[in-house]
Design a protein around this motif. Structure first.
Motif, mmCIF file in Angstrom:
data_model
loop_
_atom_site.group_PDB
_atom_site.id
_atom_site.type_symbol
_atom_site.label_atom_id
_atom_site.label_comp_id
_atom_site.label_asym_id
_atom_site.label_seq_id
_atom_site.Cartn_x
_atom_site.Cartn_y
_atom_site.Cartn_z
ATOM 1 N N ASN A 64 0.846 -1.188 0.000
ATOM 2 C CA ASN A 64 0.000 0.000 0.000
ATOM 3 C C ASN A 64 0.885 1.243 0.000
ATOM 4 O O ASN A 64 2.064 1.178 0.363
ATOM 5 C CB ASN A 64 -0.902 0.011 1.231
ATOM 6 N N TYR A 65 0.278 2.351 -0.369
ATOM 7 C CA TYR A 65 0.979 3.637 -0.354
ATOM 8 C C TYR A 65 0.172 4.615 0.489
ATOM 9 O O TYR A 65 -1.015 4.404 0.723
ATOM 10 C CB TYR A 65 1.100 4.212 -1.770
ATOM 11 N N ALA A 66 0.832 5.677 0.911
ATOM 12 C CA ALA A 66 0.128 6.787 1.548
ATOM 13 C C ALA A 66 0.505 8.057 0.810
ATOM 14 O O ALA A 66 1.647 8.210 0.342
ATOM 15 C CB ALA A 66 0.504 6.908 3.019
ATOM 16 N N VAL A 67 -0.451 8.951 0.681
ATOM 17 C CA VAL A 67 -0.198 10.281 0.139
ATOM 18 C C VAL A 67 -0.720 11.285 1.154
ATOM 19 O O VAL A 67 -1.774 11.085 1.758
ATOM 20 C CB VAL A 67 -0.833 10.475 -1.259
ATOM 21 N N LEU A 68 0.062 12.336 1.359
ATOM 22 C CA LEU A 68 -0.257 13.337 2.369
ATOM 23 C C LEU A 68 -0.537 14.673 1.706
ATOM 24 O O LEU A 68 0.238 15.117 0.851
ATOM 25 C CB LEU A 68 0.904 13.487 3.351
#
Length: 145
Positions: A64-68
């Motif tokens: 998974n990835y996270a974007v802020l």
């Protein structure tokens, strides 16, 4: 299934040029933004329905990835945040690999876990949060099979 629609480049030269370099080399160049690895997030505009692309710091757990939505600690969220809230199906390019993901905004313990990963990748996120009264949104992107 790739997102469809007309691509409308953003108005910020740095981001637009980064996307162009990244995509024109299929992720061979343009994979570093301000000294940190980056990915390209493609989403559908909430108002226009056009495709929007943004280079963002690469934050991942391997699947998974996270974007802020930090925007350097600005008082408002970047435009892509409202787009993703309305249209959570996004495309992410990490190097030469492009894949569809479903984005969901996270809070509580899950947000804290992803925030820790994010600050490992890009320590200034803590400074950005300190500069603004808003809570910087964190979205986790899960692959769509």
């Amino acid at each position: 299934m790739p997102l469809e629609g007309e691509y409308e480049p953003g108005t910020w030269d740095l981001a637009r040029d980064q996307v162009e370099l990244y995509e024109s080399t299929n992720g061979a160049k343009g994979t570093v933004l301000n000294g940190a690895p980056c990915i390209i997030l493609t989403n559908v505009g909430a108002k226009t329905g056009k495709l929007r692309k943004n280079p963002l710091i690469r934050v991942t757990d391997g699947t998974n990835y996270a974007v802020l939505g930090s925007m350097g600690g600005a008082p408002k969220d970047p435009g892509w945040v409202s787009n993703v809230r309305k249209n959570p199906l996004v495309e992410l390019q990490d190097g030469p690999v492009r894949r569809d993901y479903l984005a969901r905004e996270v809070e509580g313990d899950e947000r804290s876990e992803w925030w820790a990963r994010a600050t490992e990748a890009w320590p200034p996120y803590d400074d950005y949060q300190a500069k603004t009264d808003r809570v910087i949104p964190v979205f986790v992107l899960t692959p769509v099979d």
